[in-house]
Design a protein around this motif. Structure first.
Motif, PDB file in Angstrom:
ATOM      1  N   ILE A  35      37.823 -11.303 -37.549  1.00  0.00           N
ATOM      2  CA  ILE A  35      39.426 -12.478 -37.200  1.00  0.00           C
ATOM      3  C   ILE A  35      39.709 -11.067 -37.669  1.00  0.00           C
ATOM      4  CG2 ILE A  35      40.396 -13.922 -37.414  1.00  0.00           C
ATOM      5  CD1 ILE A  35      38.551 -15.717 -35.853  1.00  0.00           C
ATOM      6  N   ARG A  36      39.108 -11.462 -39.323  1.00  0.00           N
ATOM      7  CA  ARG A  36      40.338 -10.464 -40.521  1.00  0.00           C
ATOM      8  C   ARG A  36      40.480  -8.865 -39.705  1.00  0.00           C
ATOM      9  NH1 ARG A  36      36.126  -9.846 -44.781  1.00  0.00           N
ATOM     10  NH2 ARG A  36      37.038 -12.114 -45.083  1.00  0.00           N
ATOM     11  N   GLN A  37      39.539  -7.999 -39.353  1.00  0.00           N
ATOM     12  CA  GLN A  37      38.986  -6.612 -38.840  1.00  0.00           C
ATOM     13  C   GLN A  37      40.309  -7.096 -38.206  1.00  0.00           C
ATOM     14  OE1 GLN A  37      35.902  -4.436 -38.296  1.00  0.00           O
ATOM     15  NE2 GLN A  37      36.403  -3.469 -40.025  1.00  0.00           N
ATOM     16  N   ILE A  38      40.279  -8.045 -37.162  1.00  0.00           N
ATOM     17  CA  ILE A  38      41.670  -7.727 -35.486  1.00  0.00           C
ATOM     18  C   ILE A  38      42.831  -8.368 -36.026  1.00  0.00           C
ATOM     19  CG2 ILE A  38      41.603  -9.584 -33.269  1.00  0.00           C
ATOM     20  CD1 ILE A  38      38.733  -9.496 -33.098  1.00  0.00           C
ATOM     21  N   GLU A  39      43.049  -8.870 -37.570  1.00  0.00           N
ATOM     22  CA  GLU A  39      44.036  -9.191 -37.433  1.00  0.00           C
ATOM     23  C   GLU A  39      45.153  -7.732 -38.297  1.00  0.00           C
ATOM     24  OE1 GLU A  39      46.807 -11.722 -37.273  1.00  0.00           O
ATOM     25  OE2 GLU A  39      44.980 -12.558 -36.041  1.00  0.00           O
ATOM     26  N   GLU A  40      44.108  -7.137 -38.881  1.00  0.00           N
ATOM     27  CA  GLU A  40      43.998  -5.815 -39.454  1.00  0.00           C
ATOM     28  C   GLU A  40      44.657  -5.084 -38.588  1.00  0.00           C
ATOM     29  OE1 GLU A  40      41.825  -6.683 -43.560  1.00  0.00           O
ATOM     30  OE2 GLU A  40      41.154  -4.543 -41.508  1.00  0.00           O
ATOM     31  N   LEU A  41      43.662  -4.866 -37.730  1.00  0.00           N
ATOM     32  CA  LEU A  41      44.097  -3.498 -36.200  1.00  0.00           C
ATOM     33  C   LEU A  41      45.221  -4.221 -35.883  1.00  0.00           C
ATOM     34  CD1 LEU A  41      40.601  -3.098 -35.727  1.00  0.00           C
ATOM     35  CD2 LEU A  41      41.491  -1.182 -36.649  1.00  0.00           C
ATOM     36  N   LYS A  42      45.384  -5.390 -34.973  1.00  0.00           N
ATOM     37  CA  LYS A  42      47.195  -6.042 -34.583  1.00  0.00           C
ATOM     38  C   LYS A  42      48.217  -5.419 -35.233  1.00  0.00           C
ATOM     39  CE  LYS A  42      48.460  -9.925 -33.036  1.00  0.00           C
ATOM     40  NZ  LYS A  42      49.100  -9.164 -31.311  1.00  0.00           N
ATOM     41  N   ASP A  43      48.004  -5.307 -36.736  1.00  0.00           N
ATOM     42  CA  ASP A  43      49.245  -5.537 -37.770  1.00  0.00           C
ATOM     43  C   ASP A  43      49.427  -3.923 -37.689  1.00  0.00           C
ATOM     44  OD1 ASP A  43      49.643  -8.142 -38.089  1.00  0.00           O
ATOM     45  OD2 ASP A  43      48.514  -8.140 -40.098  1.00  0.00           O
ATOM     46  N   ALA A  44      48.711  -3.894 -37.484  1.00  0.00           N
ATOM     47  CA  ALA A  44      48.849  -1.841 -37.867  1.00  0.00           C
ATOM     48  C   ALA A  44      48.918  -1.442 -36.049  1.00  0.00           C
ATOM     49  CB  ALA A  44      47.309  -1.305 -38.178  1.00  0.00           C
ATOM     50  N   GLY A  45      48.850  -1.845 -35.063  1.00  0.00           N
ATOM     51  CA  GLY A  45      49.663  -1.314 -33.248  1.00  0.00           C
ATOM     52  C   GLY A  45      48.163  -0.703 -33.058  1.00  0.00           C
ATOM     53  N   CYS A  46      47.027  -1.602 -32.946  1.00  0.00           N
ATOM     54  CA  CYS A  46      45.788  -2.062 -32.367  1.00  0.00           C
ATOM     55  C   CYS A  46      46.842  -2.372 -30.485  1.00  0.00           C
ATOM     56  CB  CYS A  46      44.544  -1.937 -32.096  1.00  0.00           C
ATOM     57  SG  CYS A  46      43.344  -1.618 -31.321  1.00  0.00           S
ATOM     58  N   ASP A  47      45.994  -1.382 -29.354  1.00  0.00           N
ATOM     59  CA  ASP A  47      46.660  -2.606 -28.372  1.00  0.00           C
ATOM     60  C   ASP A  47      45.370  -2.655 -27.577  1.00  0.00           C
ATOM     61  OD1 ASP A  47      49.648  -1.940 -28.760  1.00  0.00           O
ATOM     62  OD2 ASP A  47      48.208   0.362 -27.313  1.00  0.00           O
ATOM     63  N   VAL A  48      44.070  -2.690 -27.971  1.00  0.00           N
ATOM     64  CA  VAL A  48      42.831  -3.372 -27.670  1.00  0.00           C
ATOM     65  C   VAL A  48      41.812  -3.079 -28.052  1.00  0.00           C
ATOM     66  CG1 VAL A  48      41.534  -3.293 -25.764  1.00  0.00           C
ATOM     67  CG2 VAL A  48      43.751  -2.488 -25.162  1.00  0.00           C
TER      68      VAL A  48
END
Ligand code: SF4
Length: 361
Positions: A35-48
């Protein structure tokens, strides 16, 4: 135009914008870390984002991760893709646990009835399947036909495996071919693009790390996008996946498929420069991080800032940009919309540019 396939709260293909994907590097069974890594990716602009599901424990964790991301973000939760190899039961469990998409290579799932079970479950849930073909996993008969891994063989394998799903009355297909050979990757996609209307997930697999990985990815993905090929992209770099997102965003901006944020144009400097331009650009980049993220979030148009070392090309570039600085000896002439508005000392350049940009908002 390619087919349009829904993946959670977004689309791949058709008129949908080219999206950015990544994959978690942490163990899916470690729910907190995932979950932590998903949040980091989302904040960075990841879509999927894709998660490896190599065991039933990981498939169970996938469900927990999915529930937590929906709890946190509701409809805006990033779509989660389950990456499955060999065991079709892991795909069925992941679908049951809320996967927004499944990635398989039908060839390594084994029995046709197992592939059909995945297709039926995905169809019932209304989620797509990505057929992922890698140069390391080509079918024996195709290898024999072409003598080695070739662009023709890769595209033939992709079409064969996608048609296998179509024969099972499954149409929500995304196709990927991944090779670490940039030229072969390009050729294989050209063939595939001409022969099918499947939305294409593109990337250079095992691109490596550092500058070499970034350059291979930029050339491989950028060349395809400029040829009008590719509906969703994954930059594959060894290391922190957030770097993949930053690289993917730069690629999309460079080929004109994302038009937001801030573009810094800076000269390489030469013996004529009488300021420490590298220090000025580094300072400015750091100071602009938040402003850039905010502009992207708000969908504001991209602005360009030229930071030039001397008067040879400086005034010209600075005039062309929205804002710019053409440096002299220990100082810089600040340009806004083509006109010099003031001259400041070298130490004050990055702050002055930042101040003007913030005032523009
Ligand atoms: Fe050299 Fe000036 Fe060109 Fe920069 S702008 S590379 S300092 S000539």
């Amino acid at each position: 135009m390619k087919r349009k396939v829904r993946c959670g709260n977004m689309y791949i293909g058709g008129d949908a914008p080219v999206s950015i994907q990544s994959m978690l590097t942490v163990d899916t069974s470690d729910v907190v870390a995932a979950i932590r890594q998903i949040e980091e990716l989302k904040d960075a602009g990841c879509d999927v984002v894709r998660l490896a599901v190599p065991s039933m424990e990981a498939a169970d964790a996938f469900g927990k991760i999915k529930r937590e991301t929906v709890l946190r973000h509701g409809e805006k939760a990033m779509p989660l893709v389950a990456d499955i190899h060999f065991d079709y039961r892991l795909a069925l469990a992941s679908i049951e646990n809320g996967a927004d998409k499944i990635r398989i290579n039908p060839g390594n799932i084994g029995e046709i009835s197992h592939v059909k079970a995945i297709a039926d479950a995905a169809k019932e849930r209304g989620i797509p399947i990505r057929v992922g073909i890698n140069s390391g996993s080509l079918e024996k008969d195709i290898l024999k036909k072409y003598g080695k891994v070739t662009a023709e063989g890769l595209s033939e394998s992709a079409i064969r495996n996608a048609r296998l799903l179509e024969d099972m009355d499954f149409q929500d297909i995304v196709v990927s071919i991944k090779s670490s050979d940039v030229c072969m990757n390009f050729d294989a996609h050209k063939i595939l693009d001409a022969k099918t209307d499947y939305p294409l997930h593109i990337g250079i697999t095992e691109a490596g790390m550092g500058e070499s990985g970034v350059i291979k990815s930029a050339v491989g993905i950028g060349a395809l996008l400029l040829a009008g090929i590719g509906n969703t992209i994954r930059v594959s770099l060894t290391g922190d996946p957030v770097k993949e997102i930053l690289c993917a965003k730069e690629i999309l901006e460079s080929v004109g498929l994302r038009n937001s944020g801030i573009n810094i144009i800076s000269c390489p400097t030469c013996g004529r420069a009488k300021v420490n331009l590298e220090k000025i650009v580094l300072e400015l980049s750091e100071k602009l991080k938040e402003v850039k993220a905010q502009r992207v979030k708000e969908g504001q148009p991209r602005i360009s800032i030229a930071v030039m070392g001397c008067i040879v090309n400086g005034p010209g570039e600075a005039k062309e940009a929205d804002i710019g600085v053409a440096c002299g000896d220990g100082k810089g002439a600040i340009f806004s919309k083509g006109e010099i508005i003031k001259t400041v000392s070298e130490d004050a350049i990055s702050d002055e540019l930042l101040r003007i940009i913030v005032e523009m908002e």
